[in-house]
Write an enzyme that holds these catalytic residues in place. Structure first.
Site, mmCIF file in Angstrom:
data_model
loop_
_atom_site.group_PDB
_atom_site.id
_atom_site.type_symbol
_atom_site.label_atom_id
_atom_site.label_comp_id
_atom_site.label_asym_id
_atom_site.label_seq_id
_atom_site.Cartn_x
_atom_site.Cartn_y
_atom_site.Cartn_z
ATOM 1 N N GLU A 161 0.810 -1.230 0.000
ATOM 2 C CA GLU A 161 0.000 0.000 0.000
ATOM 3 C C GLU A 161 0.842 1.278 0.000
ATOM 4 O OE1 GLU A 161 -3.727 -2.179 2.348
ATOM 5 O OE2 GLU A 161 -2.764 -0.453 3.276
ATOM 6 N N ASN A 202 2.214 -5.004 -3.197
ATOM 7 C CA ASN A 202 0.802 -5.349 -2.992
ATOM 8 C C ASN A 202 0.017 -4.070 -2.741
ATOM 9 O OD1 ASN A 202 -1.160 -7.500 -2.495
ATOM 10 N ND2 ASN A 202 -1.149 -6.852 -0.335
ATOM 11 N N HIS A 238 -10.259 -6.218 -2.393
ATOM 12 C CA HIS A 238 -11.329 -6.057 -1.401
ATOM 13 C C HIS A 238 -12.481 -5.354 -2.115
ATOM 14 C CE1 HIS A 238 -8.941 -7.452 1.961
ATOM 15 N NE2 HIS A 238 -7.951 -6.649 1.591
ATOM 16 N N GLU A 267 -6.049 -10.748 -1.597
ATOM 17 C CA GLU A 267 -6.878 -10.560 -0.399
ATOM 18 C C GLU A 267 -8.361 -10.471 -0.768
ATOM 19 O OE1 GLU A 267 -5.440 -7.290 2.019
ATOM 20 O OE2 GLU A 267 -3.341 -7.785 1.603
ATOM 21 N N ASP A 269 -12.122 -10.385 -1.055
ATOM 22 C CA ASP A 269 -13.412 -10.552 -0.405
ATOM 23 C C ASP A 269 -14.410 -9.644 -1.106
ATOM 24 O OD1 ASP A 269 -12.289 -9.031 2.755
ATOM 25 O OD2 ASP A 269 -12.662 -8.125 0.779
HETATM 26 C C1 XIL Z 1 -6.395 -6.522 8.026
HETATM 27 C C2 XIL Z 1 -6.769 -7.706 8.865
HETATM 28 O O1 XIL Z 1 -7.703 -8.491 8.164
HETATM 29 C C3 XIL Z 1 -7.368 -7.270 10.171
HETATM 30 O O2 XIL Z 1 -7.560 -8.375 11.040
HETATM 31 C C4 XIL Z 1 -6.452 -6.269 10.856
HETATM 32 O O3 XIL Z 1 -7.080 -5.782 12.013
HETATM 33 C C5 XIL Z 1 -6.142 -5.139 9.923
HETATM 34 O O4 XIL Z 1 -5.572 -5.644 8.722
HETATM 35 N N1 XIL Z 1 -4.951 -4.790 3.488
HETATM 36 C C6 XIL Z 1 -3.982 -5.613 3.962
HETATM 37 C C7 XIL Z 1 -4.266 -6.520 5.089
HETATM 38 O O5 XIL Z 1 -2.891 -5.682 3.368
HETATM 39 O O6 XIL Z 1 -3.145 -6.747 5.885
HETATM 40 C C8 XIL Z 1 -5.383 -6.006 5.935
HETATM 41 O O7 XIL Z 1 -5.685 -6.985 6.915
HETATM 42 C C9 XIL Z 1 -6.577 -5.666 5.096
HETATM 43 C C10 XIL Z 1 -6.238 -4.622 4.082
#
Ligand code: XIL
Length: 646
Positions: A161, A202, A238, A267, A269
């Site tokens: 990020e 990422n 996400h 990641e 969802d």
């Molecule tokens: C999130 C986790 O899912 C949570 O449990 C934690 O509190 C915060 O981080 N981008 C990322 C992940 O790269 O590491 C994040 O994970 C979600 C967004």
């Protein structure tokens, strides 16, 4: 070309097959094979993020995590605040827990994440530029170095990020203290710590083609042209149904792939607003299949990691108020339409696999108790494309009694003190079954142990006697000891076991012609107890061609005091002959009163018949006949027998 320590998918499949881990997860047919089986068949991974607490505490969580996915990312356990909460104080308990679970389940781990502006302790954020750079290099060297020789950990998110939505560098403490150079430094430090790991950048909101993803594209291109070891780009994905699907996802993945990097969904969802409805479930499922299909369509896309798998444990409700239900299993670990969507996207279009897996090894039983046993066997391999899905276990009557996704299974609910004969067949993702393995017999322990032998069987009677065989039958035994009648052993007069049977009859084969056999039987129960010997019976096999010829006599007519045997057929073997001699036995009290086409001499009960002058010459396979008449006591009904030829 760099060789990554990324295990080949074939090796991963083989490793999956050899793991003796969670068992009895049924995958009855190709359509219901685990996600990882279908992903494997497509040459991709399907992964999940895992949280340490449910992994330690919930069997259902562990079972799904271990069986459905072949790739794991730690949701939090490898982040800086977890691994180095204080300067130079490292804790790897959570990270190791994830890696060990993945190793046990033959899954690859993607390390997440080394350099991020979140979940990084305050002591890092306040450092001077020199100290911050040192802290970063030390952290990367220690964390990556810990798993550098561990084949389970194959890749890392080196930076996470680093962009704002408009494509400028994020104004994080990293950037504000070190400038954009920290990115290249971080990749170089990671490469030094593990030359074989695949190193990724990422981010989120880079799924479609937009200012942010284009900034990422330009950075990756620039870094690689400078020799900075960026191997891979991660697209977090996400997604929320309220913002629409990024329809240029595949096109975007492909433009990155064309830079020569691996791409991956890291990641995934798909959150929905409010509560679930079947319409929202369907829309969510479509998003999931769209993402999987985009990855499938891009050769350089390694796979898809879902950010958790059960709505019971998802970061979404805590992070996006009013949104939730973003994953593929519900709160109770039931599969949602999104699961089916991922499954079907991975399954569809695989080439038809008609090649069964190789035959598994003979099972060996261990941990045998009065009600159970563990079977293990040498794993099968599958070359047909659909991948090894698991094994079926059968009993001796061919009934399937268990399934397993690994080359081991624990049988339960067995009867005490009982012999079980079992074999296994391997099953692939398309439902093809291997040949049967060799069977194994084991006997459960405990219970009321059976030391009572079965009752003695009746005297065998011989029937269907030929020159090489006979059928024996006897009155059956019973068993009262508890283990039940298992069968019979048949012995010759020397006490050598010559046959076994599960019924009170057996066909003996391979006997010698014109030979007396004296046999008896003993009954056997499930605990291995043997009965007393039955009375013996003696029978004589008929004449064979052992003398190069054979003879059979037929009674043509008989009356109270005598009988006529006509014809006695003499059949030659394969070598031509000029004479023959047939012998046979007369019952006591019988006398020869006439004969034709042969010359008979009698000695005791044995009659010897020699050819006449005109019928001694027999070519190969030729035959001739003779006959005779016998007088016998009025009350007698027996006739001559035991014809042999030489
Ligand atoms: C999130 C986790 O899912 C949570 O449990 C934690 O509190 C915060 O981080 N981008 C990322 C992940 O790269 O590491 C994040 O994970 C979600 C967004």
């Amino acid at each position: 070309m760099r060789t990554f320590k990324w295990r080949s998918l074939a090796a991963a499949a083989c490793a999956l097959a050899t793991a003796a881990a969670t068992v009895l997860v049924a995958t009855p047919a190709s359509a219901s094979a685990a996600l990882r089986v279908h992903a494997q068949a497509r040459g991709k991974f399907i992964g999940t993020a895992l949280a340490t607490s449910p992994l330690a505490n919930e069997t259902a969580y562990r079972n799904i995590a271990g069986s459905e996915f072949n790739q794991i990312t730690a949701e939090n356990a490898m982040k800086w605040s977890d691994t180095e909460p204080n300067d130079n104080q490292y804790t790897f308990s959570g990270a190791d827990q994830i890696v060990n679970f993945a190793t046990a389940n033959n899954q690859q781990v993607h390390g997440h994440t080394l350099v991020w502006h979140q979940q990084t302790p305050g002591w890092v954020q306040g450092l001077s530029a020199t100290n911050m750079r040192n802290a970063m290099n030390d952290h990367i060297a220690t964390v990556v170095g810990r798993y550098a020789n561990n084949p389970t950990v194959v890749s890392w998110d080196v930076v996470n990020e680093v962009f704002e939505e408009n494509g400028s560098f994020r104004s994080s403490f990293w950037y504000n203290t070190l400038g954009s150079g920290f990115i290249a430094d971080a990749f170089r430090a990671a490469r030094a710590a593990d030359p074989d790991a695949r190193l990724c950048i990422n981010d989120y909101n880079v799924e479609g083609i937009n200012a942010k993803s284009t900034a990422m594209y330009n950075l990756v291109s620039q870094l690689r042209s400078q020799g900075v070891p960026v191997d891979c780009v991660g697209f977090q994905s996400h997604l929320s149904t309220q913002y629409g699907f990024p329809n240029d996802l595949q096109q975007n993945l492909q433009r990155f792939a064309n830079l020569g990097v691996q791409v991956r969904i890291t990641e995934l969802d798909v959150r929905i607003q409010g509560s679930r409805t079947s319409a929202k479930d369907t829309q969510q499922a479509t998003y999931y299949s769209n993402v999987v299909n985009a990855c499938l369509a891009v050769t350089a896309c390694a796979g898809v990691t879902i950010w958790g798998f059960t709505d019971k444990y998802s970061w979404v409700p805590d992070t996006f108020p009013g949104e939730g239900f973003a994953l593929i299993y519900d709160n109770n670990y039931s599969q949602k339409p999104a699961y089916t969507a991922v499954h079907n996207a991975l399954d569809n279009g695989s080439t038809t696999d008609t090649t069964p897996p190789s035959t598994p090894g003979a099972p060996t039983a261990s941990g045998v108790t009065s009600s159970g046993a563990t079977l293990s066997w040498t794993a099968s391999t599958d070359s047909g494309g659909s991948g090894l899905a698991g094994y079926n276990v059968y009993n001796s009557s061919g009934t399937q009694i268990a399934t397993s996704t690994t080359n081991s299974v624990t049988l339960t609910g067995l009867s005490a003190n009982t012999a079980y004969t079992v074999y296994v067949r391997a099953r692939d993702g398309a439902g093809n079954l291997s040949s049967n393995s060799t069977s194994t017999t084991f006997t459960t322990t405990g219970g009321t142990s059976d030391t009572t032998a079965p009752t003695t069987p009746g005297t065998p009677t011989a029937s269907n006697i030929t020159s090489s065989g006979a059928t024996l039958s006897w009155t059956a035994s019973t068993d009262s000891g508890g283990s039940g009648l298992a069968g019979y052993n048949v012995y010759n007069s020397g006490g050598t076991q010559i046959a076994t049977s599960t019924t009170n009859s057996v066909a003996l084969t391979g006997l010698s012609a014109s030979t007396d056999y004296t046999v008896y039987v003993r009954a056997r129960d499930g605990a291995g107890n043997l009965s007393s010997n039955s009375p013996s019976v003696t029978f004589t096999t008929t004449g064979g061609t052992s003398g190069g010829c054979s003879a059979t006599g037929t009674v043509q007519t008989q009356w109270g005091g005598g009988y006529v045997v006509q014809p006695v057929t003499v059949t030659n073997g394969s070598s031509a002959r000029t004479s023959w001699t047939v012998t046979f036995t007369l019952p006591s009290g019988h006398t020869i009163v006439g004969s034709w086409n042969a010359t008979l001499t009698v000695s005791g009960n044995t009659v010897t018949a020699r050819n006449a002058a005109y019928n001694g010459n027999l070519g190969s396979g030729a035959s001739t006949t003779f006959g005779f008449q016998v007088a016998r006591p009025n009350s007698d009904t027996s006739t001559a027998s035991g014809y042999t030829c030489a």
